[in-house]
Scaffold this motif. Sequence first.
Motif, PDB file in Angstrom:
ATOM      1  N   ILE A  51       0.857  -1.193   0.000  1.00  0.00           N
ATOM      2  CA  ILE A  51       0.000   0.000   0.000  1.00  0.00           C
ATOM      3  C   ILE A  51       0.887   1.235   0.000  1.00  0.00           C
ATOM      4  O   ILE A  51       1.885   1.307   0.733  1.00  0.00           O
ATOM      5  N   ASN A  52       0.506   2.207  -0.807  1.00  0.00           N
ATOM      6  CA  ASN A  52       1.305   3.424  -0.900  1.00  0.00           C
ATOM      7  C   ASN A  52       1.281   4.204   0.412  1.00  0.00           C
ATOM      8  O   ASN A  52       2.341   4.567   0.944  1.00  0.00           O
ATOM      9  N   SER A  53       0.092   4.441   0.939  1.00  0.00           N
ATOM     10  CA  SER A  53      -0.014   5.170   2.206  1.00  0.00           C
ATOM     11  C   SER A  53      -1.400   4.961   2.802  1.00  0.00           C
ATOM     12  O   SER A  53      -2.366   4.656   2.101  1.00  0.00           O
ATOM     13  N   PHE A  54      -1.491   5.116   4.118  1.00  0.00           N
ATOM     14  CA  PHE A  54      -2.787   5.089   4.787  1.00  0.00           C
ATOM     15  C   PHE A  54      -2.678   5.848   6.104  1.00  0.00           C
ATOM     16  O   PHE A  54      -1.583   6.048   6.651  1.00  0.00           O
ATOM     17  N   ASN A  55      -3.828   6.244   6.590  1.00  0.00           N
ATOM     18  CA  ASN A  55      -3.933   6.900   7.894  1.00  0.00           C
ATOM     19  C   ASN A  55      -4.980   6.166   8.729  1.00  0.00           C
ATOM     20  O   ASN A  55      -6.041   5.794   8.214  1.00  0.00           O
ATOM     21  N   TRP A  56      -4.667   5.992   9.995  1.00  0.00           N
ATOM     22  CA  TRP A  56      -5.598   5.363  10.941  1.00  0.00           C
ATOM     23  C   TRP A  56      -5.959   6.411  11.985  1.00  0.00           C
ATOM     24  O   TRP A  56      -5.094   6.886  12.726  1.00  0.00           O
ATOM     25  N   ILE A  57      -7.238   6.788  12.014  1.00  0.00           N
ATOM     26  CA  ILE A  57      -7.643   8.002  12.727  1.00  0.00           C
ATOM     27  C   ILE A  57      -8.732   7.682  13.754  1.00  0.00           C
ATOM     28  O   ILE A  57      -9.603   6.833  13.530  1.00  0.00           O
ATOM     29  N   LEU A 104     -10.049   4.059   8.848  1.00  0.00           N
ATOM     30  CA  LEU A 104      -8.855   3.748   8.061  1.00  0.00           C
ATOM     31  C   LEU A 104      -9.023   4.339   6.664  1.00  0.00           C
ATOM     32  O   LEU A 104      -9.985   4.029   5.958  1.00  0.00           O
ATOM     33  N   SER A 105      -8.093   5.215   6.294  1.00  0.00           N
ATOM     34  CA  SER A 105      -8.128   5.879   4.987  1.00  0.00           C
ATOM     35  C   SER A 105      -6.891   5.465   4.195  1.00  0.00           C
ATOM     36  O   SER A 105      -5.748   5.720   4.608  1.00  0.00           O
ATOM     37  N   ILE A 106      -7.121   4.801   3.025  1.00  0.00           N
ATOM     38  CA  ILE A 106      -6.034   4.281   2.203  1.00  0.00           C
ATOM     39  C   ILE A 106      -5.995   5.052   0.874  1.00  0.00           C
ATOM     40  O   ILE A 106      -7.027   5.295   0.249  1.00  0.00           O
ATOM     41  N   SER A 107      -4.777   5.411   0.436  1.00  0.00           N
ATOM     42  CA  SER A 107      -4.611   6.112  -0.847  1.00  0.00           C
ATOM     43  C   SER A 107      -3.581   5.390  -1.696  1.00  0.00           C
ATOM     44  O   SER A 107      -2.630   4.777  -1.167  1.00  0.00           O
ATOM     45  N   ASN A 108      -3.748   5.448  -3.015  1.00  0.00           N
ATOM     46  CA  ASN A 108      -2.817   4.788  -3.925  1.00  0.00           C
ATOM     47  C   ASN A 108      -1.709   5.750  -4.359  1.00  0.00           C
ATOM     48  O   ASN A 108      -1.599   6.865  -3.842  1.00  0.00           O
TER      49      ASN A 108
END
Length: 302
Positions: A51-57, A104-108
């Motif tokens: 996964i390129n990046s993600f944030n767990w908030i 959980l927010s995932i971005s490519n």
Amino acid sequence: MEAVFGLMVVVLLGVSHGIETYCDGRKDGTQCYGALGGTLVLQLMDDATEINSFNWIKNQSNLLRWRSSNSVIILPDNRFFFTPSNGTLRMNNLRRNDGGEYTLSISNENGEISPQRTLHLFIQAPVSSVLLDSECLSEGEMRVSCSSEGGDSPQYNWTLDGRTLTDAELLSGNTETDIITLKQHISGHLVCSVRNNVSHVSSSKRLCTCGFIFINCILSDGTQISTCVFEANNTRCIEPTTSIAIDSSLIICSLKAAVVIILVIGITIFFAWKKKKSKIAEGSADPRTMDHPENSVLMVQM
């Protein structure tokens, strides 16, 4: 990268306490449960390295951030430890305020954000112990209570001889309450189980009809007795050999004491008799002295 993870492991070793639970959070809307003071192993994804990046908030606070540079930032609590290779997050020493909704927010690589996934975490205190208590009622029924220590939202379940209690055996209550009343003449192996989402504890009791007690013993001849008997005249587990052995030892001790006393008395009498005999012998060997010597002279003259 390896240096960062090495430092994190050193900091977090020994933090985990209590019960460890697992939750698969890869689906949106998942509900997870963690034990108060314990550890939650949360599966966020399969492999974070893909996964390129993600944030767990949570509550607008970024608790976990992953970037393609393979850098991991955990904020603001060092109780959390993320493993990118398997996508699991360990939450150690769980607190009440750890409960809530997480996103959980995932971005490519193009910066496109996938649909967000939410997760609801509930923190529960585990059940620590269970105690069974029974009492006979006036009509021969039996009330049994199952009290648990600790535990949030406890759920109860009763079984008798490995099966669920039936309406024919229950006078009042049901198998999901902490107090039940059994009808007359109900006996068997009763088990009360108490559980919540993070723990499970049970307690059992061999139940006998009112007026009877359960005995469990092995006699000297190897016979095992395990049954309900009438309490008023119970003699099944009383070992005669044990009482005889105790009485015999007392008798032996008493006899020994009596022999010692008799010997002492006999020796005392013997020496007293010997002393008296010695004095008599000494008295017969000496001439007797008259109290009135003049009488002896007159007797000679006469």
